[in-house]
Design a protein around this motif. Sequence first.
Motif, PDB file in Angstrom:
ATOM      1  N   ASN A 215      31.794  24.693   4.541  1.00 56.21           N
ATOM      2  CA  ASN A 215      32.568  25.186   3.402  1.00 56.21           C
ATOM      3  C   ASN A 215      31.817  25.845   2.561  1.00 56.21           C
ATOM      4  OD1 ASN A 215      34.394  25.884   1.399  1.00 56.21           O
ATOM      5  ND2 ASN A 215      35.654  24.169   1.917  1.00 56.21           N
ATOM      6  N   ILE A 216      31.066  26.799   2.886  1.00 52.46           N
ATOM      7  CA  ILE A 216      30.172  27.468   1.905  1.00 52.46           C
ATOM      8  C   ILE A 216      30.686  27.821   0.422  1.00 52.46           C
ATOM      9  CG2 ILE A 216      28.464  29.472   1.601  1.00 52.46           C
ATOM     10  CD1 ILE A 216      27.873  27.417   3.747  1.00 52.46           C
ATOM     11  N   SER A 217      31.906  28.065   0.156  1.00 50.05           N
ATOM     12  CA  SER A 217      32.427  28.586  -0.902  1.00 50.05           C
ATOM     13  C   SER A 217      32.381  27.266  -1.995  1.00 50.05           C
ATOM     14  CB  SER A 217      33.797  29.275  -1.013  1.00 50.05           C
ATOM     15  OG  SER A 217      34.784  28.476  -0.289  1.00 50.05           O
ATOM     16  N   GLN A 218      33.164  26.287  -1.242  1.00 51.72           N
ATOM     17  CA  GLN A 218      33.064  25.107  -1.992  1.00 51.72           C
ATOM     18  C   GLN A 218      31.748  24.237  -2.282  1.00 51.72           C
ATOM     19  OE1 GLN A 218      35.373  21.767  -0.197  1.00 51.72           O
ATOM     20  NE2 GLN A 218      36.210  21.069  -2.244  1.00 51.72           N
ATOM     21  N   ALA A 219      30.708  24.434  -1.516  1.00 51.13           N
ATOM     22  CA  ALA A 219      29.404  24.205  -1.936  1.00 51.13           C
ATOM     23  C   ALA A 219      28.960  24.826  -2.648  1.00 51.13           C
ATOM     24  CB  ALA A 219      28.650  24.136  -0.396  1.00 51.13           C
ATOM     25  N   PHE A 220      29.098  26.164  -2.846  1.00 42.51           N
ATOM     26  CA  PHE A 220      28.710  27.072  -3.912  1.00 42.51           C
ATOM     27  C   PHE A 220      29.207  26.203  -5.254  1.00 42.51           C
ATOM     28  CE2 PHE A 220      29.913  30.476  -6.901  1.00 42.51           C
ATOM     29  CZ  PHE A 220      28.624  30.534  -7.361  1.00 42.51           C
ATOM     30  N   GLN A 221      30.478  26.096  -5.165  1.00 39.86           N
ATOM     31  CA  GLN A 221      31.106  25.688  -6.529  1.00 39.86           C
ATOM     32  C   GLN A 221      30.549  24.402  -6.897  1.00 39.86           C
ATOM     33  OE1 GLN A 221      35.105  25.433  -5.710  1.00 39.86           O
ATOM     34  NE2 GLN A 221      35.429  27.498  -5.948  1.00 39.86           N
ATOM     35  N   HIS A 222      30.297  23.414  -5.923  1.00 43.72           N
ATOM     36  CA  HIS A 222      29.590  22.324  -6.512  1.00 43.72           C
ATOM     37  C   HIS A 222      28.315  22.329  -6.908  1.00 43.72           C
ATOM     38  CE1 HIS A 222      32.672  19.631  -5.013  1.00 43.72           C
ATOM     39  NE2 HIS A 222      32.634  20.218  -3.719  1.00 43.72           N
ATOM     40  N   ALA A 223      27.399  23.352  -6.061  1.00 45.70           N
ATOM     41  CA  ALA A 223      25.879  23.579  -6.722  1.00 45.70           C
ATOM     42  C   ALA A 223      26.051  24.226  -7.923  1.00 45.70           C
ATOM     43  CB  ALA A 223      25.114  24.524  -5.613  1.00 45.70           C
ATOM     44  N   HIS A 224      26.988  25.297  -8.190  1.00 47.32           N
ATOM     45  CA  HIS A 224      27.045  25.876  -9.554  1.00 47.32           C
ATOM     46  C   HIS A 224      27.302  25.039 -10.674  1.00 47.32           C
ATOM     47  CE1 HIS A 224      28.576  28.694 -12.595  1.00 47.32           C
ATOM     48  NE2 HIS A 224      27.625  29.597 -12.102  1.00 47.32           N
ATOM     49  N   THR A 225      28.211  24.266 -10.318  1.00 42.65           N
ATOM     50  CA  THR A 225      28.672  23.305 -11.578  1.00 42.65           C
ATOM     51  C   THR A 225      27.533  22.275 -11.959  1.00 42.65           C
ATOM     52  OG1 THR A 225      30.817  23.052 -10.659  1.00 42.65           O
ATOM     53  CG2 THR A 225      30.253  21.199 -12.087  1.00 42.65           C
ATOM     54  N   LEU A 226      26.865  21.832 -10.717  1.00 42.77           N
ATOM     55  CA  LEU A 226      25.556  20.677 -10.861  1.00 42.77           C
ATOM     56  C   LEU A 226      24.529  21.577 -11.653  1.00 42.77           C
ATOM     57  CD1 LEU A 226      25.396  18.799  -7.364  1.00 42.77           C
ATOM     58  CD2 LEU A 226      26.108  18.026  -9.750  1.00 42.77           C
ATOM     59  N   LYS A 227      24.167  22.815 -11.336  1.00 41.87           N
ATOM     60  CA  LYS A 227      23.245  23.598 -12.069  1.00 41.87           C
ATOM     61  C   LYS A 227      23.770  23.711 -13.446  1.00 41.87           C
ATOM     62  CE  LYS A 227      23.181  28.142 -11.984  1.00 41.87           C
ATOM     63  NZ  LYS A 227      22.983  29.351 -11.817  1.00 41.87           N
ATOM     64  N   GLY A 228      24.738  24.112 -13.721  1.00 44.23           N
ATOM     65  CA  GLY A 228      25.266  23.860 -15.198  1.00 44.23           C
ATOM     66  C   GLY A 228      24.797  22.767 -15.889  1.00 44.23           C
ATOM     67  N   LEU A 229      25.241  21.578 -15.229  1.00 45.46           N
ATOM     68  CA  LEU A 229      24.996  20.331 -15.881  1.00 45.46           C
ATOM     69  C   LEU A 229      23.609  19.999 -16.028  1.00 45.46           C
ATOM     70  CD1 LEU A 229      26.404  17.437 -16.598  1.00 45.46           C
ATOM     71  CD2 LEU A 229      26.170  16.875 -14.314  1.00 45.46           C
ATOM     72  N   ALA A 230      22.786  20.243 -14.971  1.00 45.89           N
ATOM     73  CA  ALA A 230      21.208  20.156 -14.991  1.00 45.89           C
ATOM     74  C   ALA A 230      20.649  20.975 -16.042  1.00 45.89           C
ATOM     75  CB  ALA A 230      20.691  20.231 -13.562  1.00 45.89           C
ATOM     76  N   GLY A 231      21.105  21.820 -16.292  1.00 50.09           N
ATOM     77  CA  GLY A 231      20.770  22.896 -17.118  1.00 50.09           C
ATOM     78  C   GLY A 231      21.035  22.397 -18.741  1.00 50.09           C
ATOM     79  N   THR A 232      22.144  21.684 -18.841  1.00 41.85           N
ATOM     80  CA  THR A 232      22.537  21.197 -20.179  1.00 41.85           C
ATOM     81  C   THR A 232      21.869  19.906 -20.295  1.00 41.85           C
ATOM     82  OG1 THR A 232      24.878  22.067 -19.839  1.00 41.85           O
ATOM     83  CG2 THR A 232      24.568  20.304 -21.426  1.00 41.85           C
TER      84      THR A 232
END
Length: 74
Positions: A9-26
């Motif tokens: 489920n690439i679209s859902q995996a993208f959403q998770h990765a994007h959320t984690l990327k934002g959290l990691a950046g913060t």
Amino acid sequence: MEKSLAENNISQAFQHAHTLKGLAGTLDLTTLSNILIPMTEQLRNGETESIQDLFNHLKIEYKHICELIAEHSA
């Protein structure tokens, strides 16, 4: 993310990765950000060739960060 990748489920995996990327950046978790930035872009573009390698590296770094937090909170 792991379940999404396992189910392809690439679209859902993208959403998770994007959320984690934002959290990691913060939180200024550079090691995680350095993995999540290319991972997010590849998932955004539907490219999955090296995703599992990136995800495995992400899990190792995530575990390491959790261990460091546990050491300092004990």
